[in-house]
Design an enzyme around this catalytic site. Structure first.
Site, PDB file in Angstrom:
ATOM      1  CD  GLU A 158      -3.179   0.552   2.169  1.00  0.00           C
ATOM      2  OE1 GLU A 158      -3.481   1.470   2.964  1.00  0.00           O
ATOM      3  OE2 GLU A 158      -3.675  -0.597   2.206  1.00  0.00           O
TER       4      GLU A 158
ATOM      5  CG  ASP B 159      -2.052   4.320   2.528  1.00  0.00           C
ATOM      6  OD1 ASP B 159      -2.447   3.731   1.523  1.00  0.00           O
ATOM      7  OD2 ASP B 159      -1.961   3.780   3.654  1.00  0.00           O
TER       8      ASP B 159
ATOM      9  CD  GLU C 239      -4.612   6.822   5.655  1.00  0.00           C
ATOM     10  OE1 GLU C 239      -5.421   5.887   5.736  1.00  0.00           O
ATOM     11  OE2 GLU C 239      -3.706   7.000   6.487  1.00  0.00           O
TER      12      GLU C 239
END
Length: 332
Positions: free
Chosen positions: A108, A110, A112
């Site tokens: 992953e 990310d 955010e």
């Protein structure tokens, strides 16, 4: 369009774009050309131009979309406008993942966006996982030099064989270099791109102290200027790979110039509020890929002596506040 055709388009477009940072010149795509709705029913709305998408969170559900293809490296970008007013507990994510293909050892990368109570700014968090290494969080958090709710700003991820670089408005804010000691912790398997809005009340704002208050709903975020520019691979292949020339072009694109590095250092000095590399409460031994900057370490110790100085919580003599409060007109 087949995988071979998509790859040839990717290769031809990338050639010539690796001198300095010309990635922002890559072509935009229509939503229907590159993405599919993931969840949310009517809470996802595609504008008439086909280039802009609105995601909504309300009492019923959040919403999100995902790329049609999976990619082994590339450049992924969108201009995003965040919800205004009270947004505590709201999480907006723009990220790469392969959790649907590798449930126990997923990768992953990310971006955010973490909402906040009225009068306090949104915060950005970046993170990476490789090979299911979710027990080793590699989070960094930052404030911004602008109000992300007033207009669109561009957020981008460059992922190559050896580097991951996060950008805000074409300014690199974080660089992760692959090291031999990281092993499988560096994301290396094909991933899809996702964008979502959801309720993160349990953790997103002050560790869950403030949750989503649905009297302020609906929470609406908008995505436009979508760039989905990677090496699309066939998920049925056992060992998917990109051609050597594409790998080399991505490597060159991931080389940060001198001026970009100065911008990145300036951003981190003014706006970074957390880095796992300096968190003595979580990691007694610094993770192998961390390059410890004494100036960063000193500033973060002043910001939070418990987390970054290893001082027991009961021994704090006073509260420290960041001197770098953000104003909308502050530059990086």
């Amino acid at each position: 369009m087949g995988f071979l055709t998509r790859f040839l388009v990717f290769l031809s477009l990338f050639t010539g774009l690796v001198s300095g940072f010309a990635l922002q010149k890559l072509p935009l795509i229509q939503f229907d050309e590159g993405y599919t709705q993931l969840f949310g029913d009517q809470n996802l709305f595609v504008h008439r131009d086909g280039k802009s998408v609105r995601l909504t969170l309300d009492e019923r559900t959040g919403s999100g979309f995902a790329s049609n293809d999976i990619y082994l490296h590339g450049f992924f970008s969108s201009s995003i406008k965040l919800p205004s007013d009270y947004s505590a507990g709201v999480v907006i994510a723009f990220y790469l993942s392969n959790g649907d293909l590798y449930e126990k050892n997923h990768d992953e990368i990310d971006f955010e966006f973490l909402g906040n109570i009225r009068g306090k700014e949104w915060r950005i968090q970046t993170n990476i996982y490789g090979n299911g290494s979710t027990h080793l969080g590699r989070e960094e958090r930052y404030n911004l030099w602008f109000d992300p709710t007033e207009e669109f700003h561009q957020y981008s991820i460059l992922w190559s064989l050896s580097h991951i670089i996060f950008y805000v408005d074409n300014v690199p804010i974080r660089e992760v270099k692959r090291t031999a000691s990281m092993g499988g912790d560096f994301p290396a398997k094909p991933m899809s791109l996702y964008a979502t809005i959801w309720d993160g009340s349990k953790w997103a704002t002050d560790g869950g102290k403030y949750g989503v208050n649905y009297k302020y709903a609906p929470y609406v975020t908008q995505f436009t200027d979508l760039i989905l520019h990677g090496c699309a691979v066939d998920p049925t292949e056992k060992f998917p790979s990109c051609e050597d020339e594409a790998v080399e072009n991505l490597r060159l694109a991931s080389e940060i110039t001198v001026s970009q590095r100065k911008q990145m250092e300036s951003f981190r000095r003014k706006h970074m509020t957390y880095s796992y590399c300096y968190d003595h409460m979580r990691y007694k031994v610094v993770l192998s890929e961390c390059v410890v900057n004494p100036a960063e370490a000193k500033r973060l110790r002043v910001y939070d002596p418990v987390t970054f100085g290893g001082i027991p919580r009961g021994h704090r003599r006073g509260k420290h506040r960041s001197k770098n409060r953000l104003a909308g007109t502050e530059s990086i």
